[in-house]
Design an enzyme around this catalytic site. Structure first.
Site, short mmCIF file in Angstrom:
data_model
loop_
_atom_site.label_atom_id
_atom_site.label_comp_id
_atom_site.label_asym_id
_atom_site.label_seq_id
_atom_site.Cartn_x
_atom_site.Cartn_y
_atom_site.Cartn_z
N HIS A 257 0.83 -1.20 0.00
CA HIS A 257 0.00 0.00 0.00
C HIS A 257 0.87 1.26 0.00
O HIS A 257 1.74 1.40 0.87
CB HIS A 257 -0.91 -0.02 1.23
CG HIS A 257 -2.01 0.98 1.17
ND1 HIS A 257 -1.90 2.25 1.67
CD2 HIS A 257 -3.26 0.88 0.64
CE1 HIS A 257 -3.03 2.90 1.47
NE2 HIS A 257 -3.87 2.09 0.85
N ASP B 233 -7.41 -3.21 5.00
CA ASP B 233 -6.27 -2.30 5.19
C ASP B 233 -6.06 -2.03 6.67
O ASP B 233 -5.59 -0.99 7.06
CB ASP B 233 -6.46 -0.99 4.40
CG ASP B 233 -7.72 -0.23 4.80
OD1 ASP B 233 -7.94 0.84 4.24
OD2 ASP B 233 -8.47 -0.72 5.68
N CYS C 98 11.39 -50.30 41.31
CA CYS C 98 9.98 -49.95 41.49
C CYS C 98 9.11 -51.17 41.75
O CYS C 98 8.08 -51.08 42.43
CB CYS C 98 9.46 -49.19 40.26
SG CYS C 98 9.73 -50.05 38.70
#
Length: 853
Positions: A107, A143, A669
């Site tokens: 522009h 715009d 574990c």
């Protein structure tokens, strides 16, 4: 890129020419009808001469509604981006939003001062002292979208529309030159805003050089590089191994990944001074045959070229972006081991350069960046052990933010092994961003599954080649006995990667047809996985969780336990050397409260796998839910029961019972947290266990005769001492052990408690150490012992010893645990799913099942 140009005027014509010059494909020009028999400059000769479809539309919509036939004409051209020279509020949003990259508007004004195609005229009419130019993304207002760039110029007293165009708008707005008199961030925005369209450029060594792939960086990155003079720049750029560093007038810096010369050739910016310096590779007969295959492929793509010569340029001969994709795929079909990226084609545009590049890749000589590792070296265990100690992010070993470090301790003597980088929140964000990009933008996310499997097999082979070094690091960093580390910690890790490498091309999803979906494609992928692992099996836990993620095509950010980071960092080095792309694996030593928490909270992490305590697991699950409902798999605490009946094989029960508790120093574990021994054999069992415990050699884990090494770290040793004190206080009988050894390091005596009742603390809580908790039960009271065995919030593993198969099946069916061992213990396999129930978590590691989690 495929671009539709929508606009009018001489300015639009110049924009069109510049886009063509930059190698983009113009799929259509949309302009206004001829006026008085004369075409608008944009729709005049250039486009028609180039064979580009030109659409001269009097209108796009009527009464606010887009004209379907016009929109259809537009969509049929297949644009990926709209470029609008001048703004027009008459273009429907169906057109503005259609391309995947949206619409960019050029522009001729300083928005919001003037709007519309006559903005430059109003600049003169209003007597403005400043004119300008704006580049912005279109939004609903066309715009008012996000501004990519604004430039201004002085309006001179005698200026006209034409003089402003010639002096300012064309060179500034159309050609994309860089204004160096601004901040690094502004330069970065200009380069990324003009990426490909129209391309941000500067003059270097007398020629136009265009920059692509900009990122903002810390100024310190430029410390080691070669200066490059750039026309107009406030200071020289620096060519570094990471790319070209550019500087703004504020002292800030940005990094450019790729650059392109006027002849269209693109190179990685880091190779600026060495571009073209490589000697030509002489092809073997087999490679010549490959070259001829490729010549035929080029010929089939470039049908307008009579014959493919060595000097034939792919893009100058008319190839477009889709042709690049096709060429990459054609190479894969001819040579699956030659993995190309689109950038490889852009950087080797002539047939000769293309073949040289392919052959180098096939030979493994493709000039990939050398992995730079700042090792800590130790001569130990009859070898030189080389240990990385920095964070591993995006394929590089780097310091943590602020250079923060901590010391990792050898539990055998309590002395520091080395300083390790301590990850901060910003490091987590960098690692996640790298993993996300590796999945979404780089080769890993697009890689053929079999090629992915090939890389994982290669990684497993490298781990095997370095197994003694890995086991030694595991021993000094975690206290694991070397022989156990070699067999289990490292050995099973290698097996895990080989197992999941085999799954890569067998992971098959399903697509559910949905009537409303057009086109009908609906697939799911996790993408970035975070992994947080414990300190008891540093490498094996990494392998259990990482291998499946990688096999499924995901990328990984992993936090090892802060006290045991070294094998994870060594693994990162081996993964890089195996050829796993940058960003696929990232390793972040650091604290759970900082690094683990940030991974739980991070919106770009889509799955988190955690092994650790139930307390922390609950916190992680909550954070994952609150952050973005990421998928979670949790392997948490355990208090696994082992029931030993009188009809067992006594010697085997003693041997396996000890293994169930003392394996890996009890830091296991699935360790049997409580043994239930039938009353008639209780005393005999205890006597035999104590005899065997007294034979155990406690000492240096690197000594091949050692049975029992040090506990992992000081805080854990103190916790074990406190645990045993609780047991004595509550009335359990301490048969042996229960104390820390008075010697350097974190050694704890193998311990046996008897006469343990259900209500006692040590009967309910996990010790996670070498503490055998024995309770007796009366003969025939199977259901009663099962009630005691299940009277825990945990449900990870369990076991039963009996020669009576019916009894074994009866007990196995009623034990609430993810795994039940019968006449054995601790027997895990990479093909067998592993996980628990209740507060031991959910989800699975190992086996095909884990691919679903």
């Amino acid at each position: 890129m495929k671009i539709a140009v929508i606009g009018q005027s001489l300015f639009g014509k110049e924009v069109y020419k510049e886009l063509r010059k930059d190698g983009h494909t113009i799929v259509g020009v949309f302009t206004i009808p001829d006026k008085d028999g004369k075409a608008d400059p944009l729709g005049e000769k250039p486009a028609e001469k180039d064979g580009v479809p030109v659409f001269k539309l009097s209108r796009w919509r009527v009464k606010g509604q887009a004209l379907p036939e016009v929109v259809s004409q537009y969509k049929a051209t297949g644009p990926e981006l709209n470029v609008l020279p001048f703004c027009s509020q008459f273009i429907p949003m169906e057109v503005i939003d259609h391309p995947k990259h949206g619409s960019i508007i050029y522009h001729p004004s300083l928005l919001p001062r003037h709007r519309g195609a006559s903005a430059i005229n109003w600049t003169l009419i209003h007597g403005d002292k400043k004119g300008g130019f704006t580049v912005f993304w279109a939004d609903d207002g066309l715009d008012t979208g996000p501004i990519l760039l604004q430039r201004e110029c002085d309006v001179e007293p005698n200026d006209t529309v034409n003089t402003i165009y010639k002096r300012f708008l064309f060179p500034e707005g159309v050609k994309g030159t860089i204004d160096w008199n601004q901040s690094a961030e502004a330069i970065h925005n200009w380069i990324r805003g003009n990426d490909k369209v129209p391309g941000a450029w500067a003059e270097v060594d007398g020629q136009k050089v265009t920059f692509y792939g900009s990122t903002l960086i810390d100024n310190g990155v430029a410390a080691n590089g070669r200066p490059l003079e750039i026309c107009g720049a406030s200071r020289p750029g620096m060519v570094t191994k990471a790319g070209l560093v550019l500087f703004g007038n504020d002292g800030g810096a940005l990094l450019v990944k790729n650059i392109q010369f006027e002849d269209g050739k693109m190179i990685t910016a880091s190779q600026y001074f060495s571009a073209g310096a490589s000697a030509t590779v002489v092809l073997t007969e087999e490679e010549k045959a490959f070259a001829e295959q490729m010549r035929a492929v080029w010929q089939s793509i470039l049908t307008n070229v009579g014959q493919i010569e060595d000097s034939t340029d792919f893009f100058k001969s008319g190839a477009a972006s889709m042709d690049v994709v096709r060429l990459v795929e054609e190479v894969k079909l001819c040579a699956s081991s030659c993995q190309l990226q689109n950038e490889d084609i852009y950087m080797n545009t002539t047939f000769q350069d293309f073949i040289q590049m392919c052959v180098r890749k096939l030979r493994g000589e493709d000039d990939e960046e050398e992995l730079i590792v700042d090792y800590v070296e130790k001569n130990i265990n009859n070898m030189t052990v080389k240990m990385p100690h920095q964070l591993f992010i995006n394929g590089e070993f780097v310091d943590a933010e602020g250079g923060k470090t901590y010391k990792t301790i050898n539990p055998c003597d309590g002395m520091a092994i080395c300083d390790v980088s301590l990850a901060q929140i910003s490091d987590v964000d960098k690692a996640v961003a790298a993993a996300k990009e590796a999945f979404e933008e780089q080769e890993w996310g697009k890689m053929n599954p079999r090629d992915r499997g090939r890389l994982l097999y290669k990684l497993a082979d490298l781990m095997e080649q370095h197994q003694e070094e890995l086991a030694t690091i595991e021993a000094i960093d975690s206290g694991a006995v070397y022989t156990l580390a070699l067999k289990t910690h490292v050995g099973m890790s290698i097996q895990t990667f080989r197992y999941f490498a085999g799954w890569c091309d067998k992971i098959q999803g399903s697509t559910i047809p949905i009537n409303q979906a057009r086109p009908n494609r609906n697939l799911f992928c996790v993408e970035v996985c975070a992994i947080v692992i414990p300190w008891n099996y540093p490498l094996m836990m990494l392998a259990w969780k990482t291998a499946a993620c990688l096999a499924a095509g995901n990328t990984v950010v992993l936090k090892p336990a802060q006290v045991t980071p070294l094998t994870a960092l060594k693994f990162a080095e081996l993964a890089s050397r195996a050829g796993l792309p940058k960003g696929v694996i990232n390793i972040l030593p650091g604290s759970g409260s900082l690094v683990g928490q940030r991974l739980s909270d991070h919106p770009d992490v889509r799955k988190l796998g955690f092994t650790g305590s139930t307390e922390i697991g609950k916190q992680i699950m909550k954070s994952c839910a609150v952050s973005n409902l990421k998928k979670v798999s949790l392997e948490l605490g355990g208090k696994s029961p082992l029931i030993i009946f009188a009809d067992c094989d006594m010697d085997k029960a003693v041997r396996m019972g000890m293994s169930s508790v003392f394996f890996n120093k009890g830091e296991n574990c699935i360790a049997a947290g409580r043994l239930f021994v039938e009353e008639s054999i209780h005393d005999q069992f205890v006597k035999k266990v104590v005899e065997e415990v007294k034979k155990m050699k406690i000492g240096d884990p690197l000594d091949r005769c050692t049975d029992h090494g040090p506990q992992n770290h000081k805080a854990h040793l103190d916790k074990l001492v406190e645990f045993c004190q609780f047991g004595v206080k509550e009335g359990a009988v301490l048969v042996c052990g229960g104390h820390a050894l008075q010697r350097p390091g974190f050694f704890f005596e193998p311990t046996v408690f008897t006469n343990v009742q259900d209500h006692m603390y040590i009967a309910k809580e996990e010790s996670f150490g070498p503490v055998m908790i024995i309770s007796k039960f009366k003969s025939g009271e199977i259901d009663e012992v099962l009630r005691s065995a299940n009277a825990t919030e945990y449900g990870l593993a369990s076991g039963v010893f009996t020669k009576d198969i019916s009894k074994a099946l009866y007990v196995s069916e009623r034990l609430n645990a993810g795994t039940v061992f019968v006449n054995t213990y601790n027997k895990t396999d990479v093909a067998t799913p592993f996980g628990g129930f209740k507060q031991s978590g959910f989800g699975k590691d190992l086996g095909k099942t884990t691919l679903s989690f």
